[in-house]
Design a protein around this motif. Structure first.
Motif, PDB file in Angstrom:
ATOM      1  N   TRP A 133       0.830  -1.211   0.000  1.00  0.00           N
ATOM      2  CA  TRP A 133       0.000   0.000   0.000  1.00  0.00           C
ATOM      3  C   TRP A 133       0.855   1.247   0.000  1.00  0.00           C
ATOM      4  N   PRO A 134       0.321   2.381  -0.412  1.00  0.00           N
ATOM      5  CA  PRO A 134      -1.034   2.584  -0.937  1.00  0.00           C
ATOM      6  C   PRO A 134      -1.192   1.968  -2.319  1.00  0.00           C
ATOM      7  N   SER A 135      -2.436   1.759  -2.721  1.00  0.00           N
ATOM      8  CA  SER A 135      -2.712   1.218  -4.045  1.00  0.00           C
ATOM      9  C   SER A 135      -2.256   2.208  -5.110  1.00  0.00           C
ATOM     10  N   GLU A 136      -2.122   1.723  -6.331  1.00  0.00           N
ATOM     11  CA  GLU A 136      -1.671   2.586  -7.422  1.00  0.00           C
ATOM     12  C   GLU A 136      -2.597   3.784  -7.601  1.00  0.00           C
ATOM     13  N   ARG A 137      -3.891   3.534  -7.508  1.00  0.00           N
ATOM     14  CA  ARG A 137      -4.859   4.620  -7.671  1.00  0.00           C
ATOM     15  C   ARG A 137      -4.703   5.662  -6.570  1.00  0.00           C
ATOM     16  N   THR A 138      -4.548   5.223  -5.342  1.00  0.00           N
ATOM     17  CA  THR A 138      -4.398   6.158  -4.227  1.00  0.00           C
ATOM     18  C   THR A 138      -3.076   6.905  -4.332  1.00  0.00           C
ATOM     19  N   HIS A 139      -2.023   6.216  -4.743  1.00  0.00           N
ATOM     20  CA  HIS A 139      -0.725   6.874  -4.913  1.00  0.00           C
ATOM     21  C   HIS A 139      -0.829   8.002  -5.938  1.00  0.00           C
ATOM     22  N   GLN A 140      -1.519   7.758  -7.037  1.00  0.00           N
ATOM     23  CA  GLN A 140      -1.710   8.794  -8.056  1.00  0.00           C
ATOM     24  C   GLN A 140      -2.485   9.981  -7.483  1.00  0.00           C
ATOM     25  N   GLN A 141      -3.488   9.671  -6.687  1.00  0.00           N
ATOM     26  CA  GLN A 141      -4.298  10.723  -6.067  1.00  0.00           C
ATOM     27  C   GLN A 141      -3.454  11.571  -5.118  1.00  0.00           C
ATOM     28  N   ALA A 159     -18.067  13.558  -5.284  1.00  0.00           N
ATOM     29  CA  ALA A 159     -18.156  12.812  -6.538  1.00  0.00           C
ATOM     30  C   ALA A 159     -16.943  11.912  -6.719  1.00  0.00           C
ATOM     31  N   HIS A 160     -15.772  12.447  -6.412  1.00  0.00           N
ATOM     32  CA  HIS A 160     -14.544  11.667  -6.563  1.00  0.00           C
ATOM     33  C   HIS A 160     -14.533  10.477  -5.619  1.00  0.00           C
ATOM     34  N   PHE A 161     -14.891  10.715  -4.353  1.00  0.00           N
ATOM     35  CA  PHE A 161     -14.779   9.630  -3.378  1.00  0.00           C
ATOM     36  C   PHE A 161     -15.974   8.685  -3.413  1.00  0.00           C
ATOM     37  N   ARG A 162     -17.092   9.116  -3.985  1.00  0.00           N
ATOM     38  CA  ARG A 162     -18.164   8.149  -4.246  1.00  0.00           C
ATOM     39  C   ARG A 162     -17.666   7.105  -5.249  1.00  0.00           C
ATOM     40  N   ASP A 163     -17.007   7.576  -6.301  1.00  0.00           N
ATOM     41  CA  ASP A 163     -16.433   6.658  -7.290  1.00  0.00           C
ATOM     42  C   ASP A 163     -15.350   5.787  -6.660  1.00  0.00           C
ATOM     43  N   TRP A 164     -14.552   6.376  -5.785  1.00  0.00           N
ATOM     44  CA  TRP A 164     -13.486   5.660  -5.075  1.00  0.00           C
ATOM     45  C   TRP A 164     -14.071   4.521  -4.245  1.00  0.00           C
ATOM     46  N   GLY A 229     -10.801 -11.087  -1.178  1.00  0.00           N
ATOM     47  CA  GLY A 229     -11.659 -10.988  -2.345  1.00  0.00           C
ATOM     48  C   GLY A 229     -10.860 -11.207  -3.618  1.00  0.00           C
ATOM     49  N   ALA A 230     -11.297 -12.132  -4.444  1.00  0.00           N
ATOM     50  CA  ALA A 230     -10.588 -12.415  -5.696  1.00  0.00           C
ATOM     51  C   ALA A 230     -10.537 -11.200  -6.603  1.00  0.00           C
ATOM     52  N   ASP A 231     -11.503 -10.285  -6.424  1.00  0.00           N
ATOM     53  CA  ASP A 231     -11.610  -9.107  -7.287  1.00  0.00           C
ATOM     54  C   ASP A 231     -11.170  -7.831  -6.581  1.00  0.00           C
ATOM     55  N   ASP A 232     -10.385  -7.974  -5.520  1.00  0.00           N
ATOM     56  CA  ASP A 232      -9.905  -6.805  -4.775  1.00  0.00           C
ATOM     57  C   ASP A 232      -9.031  -5.937  -5.678  1.00  0.00           C
ATOM     58  N   ALA A 233      -9.486  -4.710  -5.919  1.00  0.00           N
ATOM     59  CA  ALA A 233      -8.733  -3.785  -6.778  1.00  0.00           C
ATOM     60  C   ALA A 233      -7.758  -2.936  -5.978  1.00  0.00           C
ATOM     61  N   TRP A 234      -7.874  -2.943  -4.660  1.00  0.00           N
ATOM     62  CA  TRP A 234      -6.996  -2.136  -3.810  1.00  0.00           C
ATOM     63  C   TRP A 234      -5.805  -2.945  -3.310  1.00  0.00           C
ATOM     64  N   GLN A 235      -6.084  -4.142  -2.847  1.00  0.00           N
ATOM     65  CA  GLN A 235      -5.034  -5.076  -2.409  1.00  0.00           C
ATOM     66  C   GLN A 235      -5.212  -6.335  -3.256  1.00  0.00           C
ATOM     67  N   VAL A 236      -4.530  -6.379  -4.392  1.00  0.00           N
ATOM     68  CA  VAL A 236      -4.766  -7.473  -5.333  1.00  0.00           C
ATOM     69  C   VAL A 236      -4.405  -8.806  -4.695  1.00  0.00           C
ATOM     70  N   VAL A 237      -5.020  -9.861  -5.215  1.00  0.00           N
ATOM     71  CA  VAL A 237      -4.977 -11.157  -4.551  1.00  0.00           C
ATOM     72  C   VAL A 237      -3.566 -11.745  -4.463  1.00  0.00           C
ATOM     73  N   ASP A 238      -2.626 -11.260  -5.277  1.00  0.00           N
ATOM     74  CA  ASP A 238      -1.239 -11.729  -5.152  1.00  0.00           C
ATOM     75  C   ASP A 238      -0.708 -11.511  -3.741  1.00  0.00           C
ATOM     76  N   TRP A 239      -1.136 -10.434  -3.107  1.00  0.00           N
ATOM     77  CA  TRP A 239      -0.676 -10.151  -1.743  1.00  0.00           C
ATOM     78  C   TRP A 239      -1.214 -11.186  -0.752  1.00  0.00           C
ATOM     79  N   ALA A 240      -2.410 -11.714  -1.009  1.00  0.00           N
ATOM     80  CA  ALA A 240      -2.968 -12.753  -0.145  1.00  0.00           C
ATOM     81  C   ALA A 240      -2.071 -13.984  -0.159  1.00  0.00           C
ATOM     82  N   HIS A 241      -1.642 -14.376  -1.341  1.00  0.00           N
ATOM     83  CA  HIS A 241      -0.795 -15.559  -1.459  1.00  0.00           C
ATOM     84  C   HIS A 241       0.575 -15.321  -0.813  1.00  0.00           C
ATOM     85  N   LYS A 242       1.111 -14.111  -0.957  1.00  0.00           N
ATOM     86  CA  LYS A 242       2.410 -13.804  -0.354  1.00  0.00           C
ATOM     87  C   LYS A 242       2.318 -13.821   1.172  1.00  0.00           C
ATOM     88  N   LEU A 243       1.237 -13.235   1.716  1.00  0.00           N
ATOM     89  CA  LEU A 243       1.057 -13.213   3.171  1.00  0.00           C
ATOM     90  C   LEU A 243       0.848 -14.629   3.697  1.00  0.00           C
TER      91      LEU A 243
END
Length: 284
Positions: A133-141, A159-164, A229-243
Motif C-alpha cells: 500500500w497505498p494502491s496505485e490509484r491512491t498513490h496517483q491521487q 463525486a470523486h470519493f463516491r467513485d473511489w 476478495g478475488a476481485d480486490d482492486a486495492w489489495q490485489v490477490v497476489d498479496w494474499a498468497h504472499k502473506l
C-alpha cells in the motif's frame, strides 16, 4: 444507519467510540480505511449468535471517534496500536480473537507480534502487508498534494470519493442501497474532508507493515486465517498468497465475486468462515 458503536471512552486523552455485543469468548473487530465499524454490521449478529462477545470500535480519526485537531496526534497504523491496547484495558479483555480488515490488519499484525500471548487467533481480511500500500490509484491521487485535496469543493470531493468507494466492491448496487452514503458522510463536509487527509491518507505509508514483515513467520505460532476478495482492486490477490506463504500453517480463502470491502460483497460467506475458524482453531 444504526451504528454498532453506542458508547464513548477516553483513551490516552482522546475520545473513542465503541460497542460490545453478545456474550461468550471475546472477539475484537478492527476496521480499515476509509471505513468505520459499520463495515462489520452484517458480521456481528452471526458472531453473537454463535456464542461470542464481540467488541468493536472506530479507530482514532475515523467514524464516530474523535478527529483530533492537533496534527501531532498519531493516527497512523502504528499510532492506533496503543488505542487498541487502551480499549482492551477498558473492556478487561486479555485473551481474545482478533479479526481485522485493510489497515486494521496492519494494526493487528503489530499488536500480535508485540503481544502474541494475548491472542487466541488472528483473522486478516484483505489487509495491508509488506509494501502492498497505498494502491496505485491512491498513490496517483496523493501526488496532487494533500493541501489541494483538502481544499477541493465539497461537490467535487464527494463525486470523486463516491467513485473511489464504488471501486471497493463488486456489488455496487448493494453498496449504494446500504452503506455508501454513510461512508461518504464520514469523509466529507467541513470536518470529514480535512480529517480524511489528516488522519487517514497522509498515513498511507508502507513502513508500518514493511518493518514487521520479516517477522510474519512468528505469527505461525497462532491460528491464522487469511480471507481475500478475488476481485480486490486495492489489495490485489497476489498479496494474499504472499502473506499466506509467509505465515506457516495459515489458512487462505479467496472469495469469488468479492472486492476489497469483502464484508459488503460477501458478508454471509465471511461470517460462516469466521465462525467455523473460531470454533475449530480458537479454543483455549
Amino acid at each position: 444507519m444504526e451504528h454498532l458503536v453506542n458508547d464513548h471512552a477516553l483513551i490516552n486523552g482522546t475520545r473513542i467510540a465503541h460497542g460490545t455485543h453478545g456474550d461468550g469468548d471475546p472477539v475484537v473487530l478492527i476496521h480499515g480505511t476509509p471505513s468505520s465499524s459499520i463495515i462489520w454490521r452484517n458480521v456481528v449478529p452471526e458472531l453473537t449468535a454463535a456464542g461470542y462477545k464481540v467488541h468493536v470500535f472506530d479507530l482514532l480519526g475515523y467514524g464516530l471517534s474523535e478527529r483530533p485537531w492537533d496534527p501531532e496526534v498519531d493516527t497512523s497504523v502504528t499510532g492506533q496500536v496503543p488505542v487498541l491496547e487502551g480499549m482492551l484495558d477498558l473492556w478487561g479483555v486479555d485473551d481474545l480473537h482478533v479479526i481485522a480488515h485493510d489497515i486494521g490488519g496492519g494494526v493487528a499484525q503489530r499488536f500480535a507480534l508485540q503481544s502474541p500471548q494475548r491472542l487466541r487467533s488472528l483473522t486478516m481480511i484483505d489487509v495491508v502487508s509488506f509494501d502492498s500500500w497505498p494502491s496505485e490509484r491512491t498513490h496517483q491521487q496523493m501526488q496532487a498534494g494533500l493541501e489541494s485535496l483538502i481544499k477541493a469543493p465539497d461537490a467535487d470531493h464527494r463525486a470523486h470519493f463516491r467513485d473511489w468507494l464504488y471501486s471497493t466492491v463488486q456489488n455496487k448496487q448493494r453498496l449504494a442501497d446500504t452503506s455508501l452514503e454513510t461512508y461518504l458522510d464520514f469523509i466529507s463536509g467541513p470536518i470529514g474532508q480535512g480529517s480524511l487527509f489528516q488522519h487517514q491518507v497522509r498515513h498511507y505509508v508502507p513502513d508500518h507493515t514493511n518493518d514487521v514483515a520479516p517477522r510474519y513467520g512468528e505469527l505461525g505460532a497462532l491460528p491464522v486465517q487469511v480471507i481475500w476478495g478475488a476481485d480486490d482492486a486495492w489489495q490485489v490477490v497476489d498479496w494474499a498468497h504472499k502473506l499466506h506463504a509467509a505465515i506457516p500453517g495459515s489458512e487462505l480463502h479467496v472469495l469469488e465475486d468479492c472486492g476489497h470491502f469483502a464484508m459488503e460483497d460477501q458478508p454471509e460467506l465471511i461470517s460462516a468462515l469466521l465462525v467455523d475458524f473460531l470454533k475449530r482453531k480458537g479454543e483455549v
